[in-house]
Scaffold this motif. Structure first.
Motif, PDB file in Angstrom:
ATOM      1  N   ALA A  97       0.841  -1.192   0.000  1.00 53.97           N
ATOM      2  CA  ALA A  97       0.000   0.000   0.000  1.00 53.97           C
ATOM      3  C   ALA A  97       0.877   1.243   0.000  1.00 53.97           C
ATOM      4  O   ALA A  97       1.858   1.319   0.718  1.00 53.97           O
ATOM      5  N   CYS A  98       0.512   2.213  -0.813  1.00 52.14           N
ATOM      6  CA  CYS A  98       1.321   3.426  -0.883  1.00 52.14           C
ATOM      7  C   CYS A  98       0.465   4.566  -1.374  1.00 52.14           C
ATOM      8  O   CYS A  98      -0.698   4.384  -1.696  1.00 52.14           O
TER       9      CYS A  98
ATOM     10  N   THR B  50      -2.449   3.567  -5.578  1.00 54.91           N
ATOM     11  CA  THR B  50      -2.172   2.400  -4.751  1.00 54.91           C
ATOM     12  C   THR B  50      -2.261   1.108  -5.561  1.00 54.91           C
ATOM     13  O   THR B  50      -3.120   0.981  -6.439  1.00 54.91           O
TER      14      THR B  50
END
Length: 545
Positions: A22-23, A291
């Motif tokens: 996740a980013c 994401t």
């Protein structure tokens, strides 16, 4: 999406893999509670079909079902893990016979109680051939499916599944036709949603205004314009809506949606157009979300067309794959929000969950000389030209299809070898696919239903599977999938599925293009905005004001 399926094992590393990848921004909360009565607006596209849970297997309809229904399980919006929702407990001693207990206190928005019968009636409806539901295949492992939905052209001899029995107001049993150790993990998919009696007693009326048991209710819908969903104040679940509702506005061009977002006429765009990716960070700052998601873009082929299913055509299909410069396209068109595909699944699964980087091998590597040789050896392009069909209204598909064709044309030294074939709307595109009217390769993106390798393979490539739009069929592939499904050891199941994937590769049943990130942008009115691992906004958690 959505498509159809059954899994038999758990990808134990999925939660870790998703959390680790996740980013991007977008999940921050401004600290305020927001206005719980305020309504937000979001971009959308008309669904292909009326919103029957067992008849919706595409993304736009799936977004709505996720808002108006809750099933026995729900996939955690952060990790994708299947967690109990309406299921109080699901018991089994043999991974083939299950006893399901439904939680007390749940109702539909019309006040009717959600009972065991609500599930059994819905599943029987979905499985019955006479109801012609696209997701009927989901019920294929329940005893009696061959009688309610014969696939050999024979007459339907039963209206209900013999493997389903209501044993009490809140309990029912499920008997499967083989061991299926993680059957419970599939029960968050919308096809398994419960249905109120109004669905059966006034079906036409229900279709005009669907009634569910989720945190939102449908207030109105005007096809081609918008759907108004509003918070259901009496919703009994813990995941109550943090806003007053969502108005889904129909756009046939995601560039227009982005323009409306920038002009303050729209709150949320969940598909940032490729043309704006260079500017989006400057435009939106931390209100831009990028994401990883369980999405892969592929090119499918119409195997019902003898021109694409003749002997030697696997070389032509592989040659086309080798003529596509994935790296260049993902970097220039998509600004690295896509990653060149090296298999037919998704990196979000993680290695333990079934993703195997490089499984496609040379077949997915750009090599113009090899491409030309393979296509010549396979007998050449049918009719001398490839037409790639796609929907032109969402997803920036024109840009990448044109780029793919340019890559193919350059590789083959023929500026007419490949052309794009746009269809105006997603609904029309899907209708043509369903009617088997494709005459060449067509866009076939897949958004996972749940994070299992099986979900990337069986629904799309198993013989007669509900999302096998190209009608590819291979006995070796089917056999390996069946063996994987019967395997209760996770590691062995993964290996079997990967063996099946190799069969898919050797026949190039579809060309994998790239893995896709979820992208979204939102207005200053909103906070606590995020996309789940399926790249769908978690609407009920969004705060307004």
């Amino acid at each position: 999406m959505r498509g159809a399926t059954h899994a038999k094992w758990a990808a134990c590393a999925v939660a870790v893999a998703l959390a680790a990848t996740a980013c991007g921004g977008g999940d921050s909360d401004s600290g305020g509670s927001g206005d719980s009565s305020a309504v937000l607006s979001s971009s959308w596209g008309d669904p292909q079909n009326p919103l029957e849970p067992a008849n919706t297997n595409e993304v736009q309809g799936g977004k709505v079902l996720d808002m108006i229904f809750r099933s026995l399980k729900r996939y955690d919006p952060e990790t994708g893990k299947a967690e109990d929702m309406l299921a109080e407990k699901i018991d089994t001693t043999d991974s083939q016979n299950f006893t399901i207990t439904v939680k007390d206190g749940w109702t539909f928005s019309n006040g009717e109680k959600v009972t065991a019968k609500s599930f059994v009636d819905a599943w029987n409806y979905g499985a019955s051939l006479k109801n012609n539901q696209k997701n009927a295949y989901f019920f294929g492992y329940i005893d009696g499916y061959d009688k309610t939905h014969p696939e050999d052209g024979s007459k339907q001899t039963a209206d209900t599944l013999s493997g389903l029995k209501v044993t009490g107001p809140r309990t029912f049993t499920v008997k499967l036709n083989q061991k299926f150790s993680t059957f419970p993990d599939t029960l968050g998919y919308p096809a398994y949603a419960p249905l109120p009696q109004a669905f059966f007693t006034d079906h036409a009326g229900w279709l005009k205004k669907p009634v569910g048991n989720g945190p939102y209710t449908i207030e109105s819908y005007t096809k081609g314009s918008q759907m108004a969903l509003r918070k259901w104040d009496a919703y009994p679940g813990e995941d109550k809506a943090q806003n007053g509702g969502v108005t889904l506005k129909v756009y046939t061009d995601n560039n227009t949606a982005y323009t409306d977002l920038m002009a303050g006429n729209l709150d949320l765009v969940d598909d940032v157009p490729a043309a704006q990716l260079k500017n989006v960070k400057n435009d939106l700052g931390d209100r831009y979300i990028n994401t990883p998601a369980g999405i892969i873009q592929t090119l499918a082929f119409p195997f019902y067309d003898k021109n694409w299913n003749a002997a030697g055509m696997e070389k032509v299909r592989t040659g086309l794959s080798r003529a596509i410069n994935r790296k260049q396209i993902t970097e220039t068109i998509f600004q690295k929000t896509r990653t060149p595909a090296t298999d037919w699944t998704s990196p979000v699964l993680g290695e333990e969950g079934g993703f195997k980087d490089g499984l496609c091998g040379d077949a997915c590597e750009y090599d113009p000389d090899a491409a030309k040789k393979l296509i010549e050896e396979g007998g050449g392009l049918p009719g001398g030209q490839v037409k790639i069909t796609y929907n032109a209204d969402t997803g920036s598909h024109k840009e990448w299809v044109d780029a793919v064709c340019n890559s193919i044309n350059n590789a083959l030294d023929n500026d007419k070898a490949c052309v794009g074939n746009p269809v105006g709307t997603f609904a029309d595109f899907r209708s043509q696919i369903t009617a088997k009217k494709m005459s060449g390769p067509f866009r076939a993106g897949w958004q996972m239903d749940y994070p299992l390798i099986q979900n990337f393979l069986q629904p799309l490539y198993y013989t007669n599977a509900s999302s096998n739009d190209g009608k590819w069929s291979n006995k070796d592939f089917d056999k390996l999938v069946d063996e994987a499904n019967a395997e209760t050891d996770t590691g062995k199941a993964v290996e079997k599925f990967q063996d099946a994937e190799k069969v898919l590769r050797d026949n190039m049943g579809a060309i994998p293009l790239w893995y896709q990130n979820g992208s979204a942008g939102y207005s200053e009115r909103l906070s606590n905005v995020k996309l789940n691992p399926f790249s769908v906004p978690v609407y009920n958690e969004i705060k307004v004001g």
